[in-house]
Design an enzyme around this catalytic site. Structure first.
Site, PDB file in Angstrom:
ATOM      1  N   LYS A 126      11.641  41.949  62.720  1.00 54.19           N
ATOM      2  CA  LYS A 126      10.930  40.940  62.674  1.00 54.19           C
ATOM      3  C   LYS A 126      10.668  40.010  64.030  1.00 54.19           C
ATOM      4  O   LYS A 126       9.529  39.732  64.308  1.00 54.19           O
ATOM      5  CB  LYS A 126      10.691  40.111  61.327  1.00 54.19           C
ATOM      6  CG  LYS A 126      10.548  40.765  60.195  1.00 54.19           C
ATOM      7  CD  LYS A 126      10.283  39.503  59.080  1.00 54.19           C
ATOM      8  CE  LYS A 126       9.705  40.266  57.889  1.00 54.19           C
ATOM      9  NZ  LYS A 126       9.670  39.110  56.730  1.00 54.19           N
ATOM     10  N   LYS A 211       7.660  51.571  56.560  1.00 57.94           N
ATOM     11  CA  LYS A 211       7.473  51.034  55.412  1.00 57.94           C
ATOM     12  C   LYS A 211       5.929  50.491  55.207  1.00 57.94           C
ATOM     13  O   LYS A 211       5.245  50.132  56.285  1.00 57.94           O
ATOM     14  CB  LYS A 211       8.097  49.850  55.248  1.00 57.94           C
ATOM     15  CG  LYS A 211       8.370  48.936  53.789  1.00 57.94           C
ATOM     16  CD  LYS A 211       9.180  47.774  53.783  1.00 57.94           C
ATOM     17  CE  LYS A 211       8.460  46.690  54.187  1.00 57.94           C
ATOM     18  NZ  LYS A 211       9.315  45.432  53.723  1.00 57.94           N
ATOM     19  N   LYS A 214       3.359  44.440  53.433  1.00 58.42           N
ATOM     20  CA  LYS A 214       1.947  43.659  53.165  1.00 58.42           C
ATOM     21  C   LYS A 214       1.825  42.644  54.353  1.00 58.42           C
ATOM     22  O   LYS A 214       0.523  41.896  54.194  1.00 58.42           O
ATOM     23  CB  LYS A 214       2.299  42.680  51.919  1.00 58.42           C
ATOM     24  CG  LYS A 214       3.550  41.861  51.984  1.00 58.42           C
ATOM     25  CD  LYS A 214       3.454  40.773  50.658  1.00 58.42           C
ATOM     26  CE  LYS A 214       4.622  40.723  49.822  1.00 58.42           C
ATOM     27  NZ  LYS A 214       5.613  40.079  50.629  1.00 58.42           N
TER      28      LYS A 214
HETATM   29  P1  AMP Z   1       8.405  41.802  50.001  1.00 56.12           P
HETATM   30  O1  AMP Z   1       7.116  42.252  50.001  1.00 56.12           O
HETATM   31  O2  AMP Z   1       9.429  41.826  51.079  1.00 56.12           O
HETATM   32  O3  AMP Z   1       8.521  40.302  49.252  1.00 56.12           O
HETATM   33  O4  AMP Z   1       9.209  42.633  48.950  1.00 56.12           O
HETATM   34  C1  AMP Z   1       9.150  42.492  47.470  1.00 56.12           C
HETATM   35  C2  AMP Z   1      10.182  43.751  46.716  1.00 56.12           C
HETATM   36  O5  AMP Z   1       9.204  44.705  46.883  1.00 56.12           O
HETATM   37  C3  AMP Z   1      11.150  43.776  47.222  1.00 56.12           C
HETATM   38  O6  AMP Z   1      11.767  44.391  46.202  1.00 56.12           O
HETATM   39  C4  AMP Z   1      11.109  44.953  48.222  1.00 56.12           C
HETATM   40  O7  AMP Z   1      11.921  45.857  48.487  1.00 56.12           O
HETATM   41  C5  AMP Z   1       9.798  45.798  47.627  1.00 56.12           C
HETATM   42  N1  AMP Z   1       9.094  46.736  48.489  1.00 56.12           N
HETATM   43  C6  AMP Z   1       8.395  45.892  49.642  1.00 56.12           C
HETATM   44  N2  AMP Z   1       7.561  47.036  50.264  1.00 56.12           N
HETATM   45  C7  AMP Z   1       8.036  48.141  49.574  1.00 56.12           C
HETATM   46  C8  AMP Z   1       7.824  49.502  50.055  1.00 56.12           C
HETATM   47  N3  AMP Z   1       6.944  49.975  50.871  1.00 56.12           N
HETATM   48  N4  AMP Z   1       8.299  50.605  49.135  1.00 56.12           N
HETATM   49  C9  AMP Z   1       9.238  50.037  48.032  1.00 56.12           C
HETATM   50  N5  AMP Z   1       9.518  48.750  47.851  1.00 56.12           N
HETATM   51  C10 AMP Z   1       9.002  48.023  48.712  1.00 56.12           C
END
Ligand code: AMP
Ligand code: TRP
Length: 346
Positions: A126, A211, A214
């Protein structure tokens, strides 16, 4: 009972405690759903005392627009409810509404070292991205795992269900819990990460080695939970695969095809290797993936529409959740302040 066992019993009583969070930094994706949210609803809230948190303070670690973070916070809460969380079974709240997270975060900064923060993969990635855009890197981006450790440790959490990308941060929270306990006496339960058997890391459909995130620029490869069925089909049908005509599950050599198989396996409750045997072309596979994703998202979108039509309802759930969370976190955070040498203030 030894000291650690006492700390653990204090935390959980008979039931396990689970904590997880999602950042309101962008619209939630299929990766969030398959990697984390779906299991929170289907499994975790039924098997343990589970807390789920919209971690809005984490969204301030990168450049942000205040109105957007506010909007996305409510949307994230609405979507996790829409994915099946039942406020009667679990606790859903917003991080900033429970002061204990910030209080404990400072103690975690006093427990962690500068070097271990700088080693975090997500920080490196990041920070590089922010610098590449000509922006500066906020100090809070570096110290973010201290706040995340506080989120987890404040509740005596046993298990942290997350996608694979968060395993390193949970590992750090473990190290900090152990270190704090050794230095100042048994205070925290040592948590562990739990990742799903498939779809622990859903990849960007246009760039299947990275990955599906978002806050990414390559949105053509990101399926958002609120995408219309036509948009989902288009994104899946245009997914990058490779030049080989057949289908096989070889994540290293054929990441694009493997990602599609994993998504299908996660949606259909099957395993990717077995699914691969049923296809002889990527076109047929993509069609099935598209339909499986559309069907998986359909009930979530329908429930989201119902909840969004009643905004007071989500706010009420969040306020009740914050109240319960505060009551759970405060005694342990107070105990940590006392253990580290701060005179009791209340
Ligand atoms: P975040 O979007 O970083 O707030 O992630 C929220 C949850 O979603 C966390 O447990 C992440 O590990 C999971 N997560 C986010 N992106 C992915 C992805 N592409 N594949 C699997 N898990 C994800
Ligand atoms: N850092 C996590 C992510 O980006 C979100 C998060 C913050 C979290 N605090 C947490 C996840 C505590 C699990 C437990 O996905």
């Amino acid at each position: 009972m030894n000291e650690m066992a006492t700390a653990s019993a204090m935390a959980t009583g008979a039931r396990k405690r689970i904590f997880s969070g999602v950042q309101p930094t962008g619209h939630l994706t299929l990766g969030n759903y398959l990697g984390a949210m779906r299991r929170w609803a289907e499994v975790d809230q039924h098997r343990a005392d589970a807390l789920f948190c919209v971690v809005n303070l984490h969204a301030l670690t990168v450049e942000h627009d205040p109105a957007r973070v506010r909007r996305l916070s409510r949307q994230a809460a609405t979507l996790v409810l829409a994915s099946g969380l039942d406020p009667e079974l679990c606790t859903l709240f917003v991080q900033s509404q429970v002061d204990e997270h910030l209080r404990l975060s400072y103690l975690m900064e006093c427990t962690a070292s500068d070097g271990e923060m700088r080693r975090m993969i997500q920080y490196k990635e990041k920070a590089a991205r922010e610098q590449g855009r000509g922006g500066s890197v906020r100090l809070s981006l570096l110290t973010y795992p201290a706040l995340m450790a506080a989120d987890i440790l404040a509740y005596g959490t046993d298990e942290v269900p997350v996608g694979e990308d968060q395993a390193q941060h949970v590992e750090l929270a473990r190290d900090l819990a152990v270190r704090f306990n050794q230095r100042y006496g048994a205070t925290f339960v040592v948590p562990k990460a739990v990742t799903p058997p498939v779809a622990a890391r859903v990849k960007n459909l246009q760039e299947p080695t990275s990955k599906m995130g978002k806050s990414q620029d390559r949105t053509a490869g990101v399926v958002y939970l609120l995408d219309e069925p036509e948009a989902v089909r288009k994104k899946v049908m245009r997914a990058v695969t490779d030049s080989e005509p057949d289908v096989s599950y070889e994540p290293e050599r054929r990441p694009g095809v493997a990602n599609l198989l994993e998504v299908l396996a996660a949606c259909a409750g099957s395993d990717p290797e077995r699914l691969a045997e049923g296809y002889d072309s990527c076109g047929a596979l993509k069609k099935d993936v598209a339909e499986a994703v559309v069907e998986t998202l359909r009930p979530v979108q329908a429930r989201h529409a119902e909840l969004a039509a009643e905004p007071g309802l989500v706010d009420a759930v969040l306020l009740a959740g914050a109240e319960r969370a505060r009551g759970l976190a405060r005694p342990r955070v107070d105990a940590a302040f006392e253990a580290i040498g701060v005179l009791p203030g209340r």
